[in-house]
Motif scaffolding. Structure first.
Motif, PDB file in Angstrom:
ATOM      1  N   TYR A  61       0.853  -1.190   0.000  1.00 44.99           N
ATOM      2  CA  TYR A  61       0.000   0.000   0.000  1.00 44.99           C
ATOM      3  C   TYR A  61       0.891   1.244   0.000  1.00 44.99           C
ATOM      4  O   TYR A  61       1.940   1.268   0.630  1.00 44.99           O
ATOM      5  CB  TYR A  61      -0.863   0.058   1.262  1.00 44.99           C
ATOM      6  N   PHE A  65       0.615   1.423   5.538  1.00 44.08           N
ATOM      7  CA  PHE A  65      -0.281   1.339   6.690  1.00 44.08           C
ATOM      8  C   PHE A  65       0.337   2.061   7.881  1.00 44.08           C
ATOM      9  O   PHE A  65       1.500   1.844   8.221  1.00 44.08           O
ATOM     10  CB  PHE A  65      -0.532  -0.132   7.021  1.00 44.08           C
ATOM     11  N   ILE A  78      -2.148   0.764  -4.779  1.00 44.27           N
ATOM     12  CA  ILE A  78      -2.186  -0.600  -4.250  1.00 44.27           C
ATOM     13  C   ILE A  78      -1.553  -1.529  -5.286  1.00 44.27           C
ATOM     14  O   ILE A  78      -1.744  -1.354  -6.486  1.00 44.27           O
ATOM     15  CB  ILE A  78      -3.621  -1.068  -3.924  1.00 44.27           C
ATOM     16  N   TRP A 158      -6.241  -0.043   6.295  1.00 45.80           N
ATOM     17  CA  TRP A 158      -5.328   0.912   5.656  1.00 45.80           C
ATOM     18  C   TRP A 158      -5.593   2.299   6.238  1.00 45.80           C
ATOM     19  O   TRP A 158      -6.587   2.935   5.915  1.00 45.80           O
ATOM     20  CB  TRP A 158      -5.536   0.891   4.155  1.00 45.80           C
TER      21      TRP A 158
END
Length: 267
Positions: A61, A65, A78, A158
Motif C-alpha cells: 500500500y 499502513f 495498491i 489501511w
C-alpha cells in the motif's frame, strides 16, 4: 446434469463459491451405473472436501499502513500479488477518521491508472493537514484471471495521517516583543522552503483597525525558508499590533499548505 467425457463427469456449480471457505461434496449411492447395471457406491461428504482460495490479495500500500507525515497531495496506490482486473461500479473510498459517516472521496476502481499489478488513484482534491484517514475498497472490486473476487478492504486495514505542512520556526518581531522599531520588517521563517500563493494575504491590525492588508504573492520577498515583508509607512508607536496570515498563504515543495497564523498568535 454432469457433462460426460470418457469416464469423467463434470458438473457446473450454479453460483460462485465463497472465498476462503471449506466445502464438502457428497454423492448418492447409485448415482452412476456401469454397463452391467452395477450401481456406484455413495461418496460421504467427509471423504471429499476442499477449501476455496482467498482470492487476489494486496501486497503493498502507498502510503503505507499507519504512515505519518503524508503529503496532502498524495495519490493512493495498491499493488496486488497477481494480475487482476478492476470491476466497473466498484469503488475505493477515503474517510476522515474523525468523521467516518461520509467519505471525503469516492473513486471508481476502473478509473485508476494501472501499471502491471499496481493501481494508482488520484484524489480529486488535497487532503486536510494533520488528519487521520482510512481507506476502504469494495468486495469484488478486482478479479483475478480465474474470476476469483478480491475480498475487499475494511476500515481498520489501511490508515495513515497527513503532515502539518510548513511550520513556523521563528517570527520577527517575536510574539510578545516590546520596543519594536515602527519601521521594522516583518519576517516569518519556516522549517522548509516555501512559495507564496496568489489570493492569500498578510494583515497587520491595531485592535480592529487594519493597518496593512496585502497579498503575500505580490508583496514581500522569499529567500529559501524566510518570508520578509517591508513597509514604507511606519506603524504607529506605543501600540500592541497583531499580525495574521491566511491559511494556505504558503506552500512547501510538495504542495502542502501553511496552516496560517491566527489573531492571537503573533502580537
Amino acid at each position: 446434469t454432469g457433462v460426460k467425457v470418457g469416464n469423467t463427469f463434470t458438473f457446473t456449480i450454479p453460483q460462485q463459491l465463497s472465498l476462503n471457505t471449506v466445502y464438502k461434496v457428497a454423492v448418492d449411492a447409485g448415482a452412476f451405473t456401469d454397463v452391467y447395471g452395477n450401481a456406484s457406491l455413495a461418496v460421504a461428504k467427509e471423504n471429499w472436501a476442499f477449501t476455496t482460495t482467498n482470492g487476489p490479495s494486496i501486497s503493498t500500500y502507498a502510503p503505507a499502513f499507519l504512515a505519518t507525515n503524508v503529503n496532502t497531495t498524495t495519490s493512493l496506490a495498491i499493488t496486488f500479488s497477481q494480475p487482476v482486473t478492476a470491476v466497473a461500479t466498484k469503488a475505493l473510498k477515503v474517510f476522515d477518521t474523525a468523521t467516518p459517516a461520509t467519505a471525503v472521496a469516492t473513486l471508481a476502481v476502473d478509473a485508476a491508472t494501472q501499471s502491471g499489478n499496481t493501481f494508482t488513484f488520484t484524489l480529486p482534491s488535497k487532503l486536510a493537514l494533520q488528519k487521520s484517514y482510512f481507506v476502504t475498497i469494495d468486495v469484488g472490486a478486482f478479479i483475478d484471471a480465474n474470476q476469483n473476487d478480491y475480498a475487499g478492504l475494511a476500515a481498520s486495514t489501511w490508515q495513515f495521517s497527513t503532515t502539518a505542512g510548513p511550520l513556523v520556526t521563528s517570527l520577527f518581531p517575536s510574539n510578545g516583543a516590546t520596543a519594536v522599531a515602527v519601521t521594522a520588517n516583518l519576517e516569518v521563517t519556516f522549517d522548509k522552503a516555501i512559495t507564496a500563493v496568489a489570493g492569500k494575504n498578510i494583515k497587520v491590525l491595531d485592535g480592529t483597525t487594519i493597518l496593512a492588508d496585502v497579498a503575500v504573492a505580490s508583496n514581500g520577498t522569499i529567500s529559501g525558508t524566510k518570508y520578509t515583508l517591508p513597509h514604507a509607512t511606519p506603524f504607529p508607536g506605543d501600540k500592541q499590533l497583531t499580525v495574521t496570515i491566511d491559511a494556505g498563504a504558503f506552500l512547501d515543495a510538495s504542495g502542502n499548505d501553511f496552516d496560517g497564523i491566527a489573531s492571537s498568535t503573533w502580537q
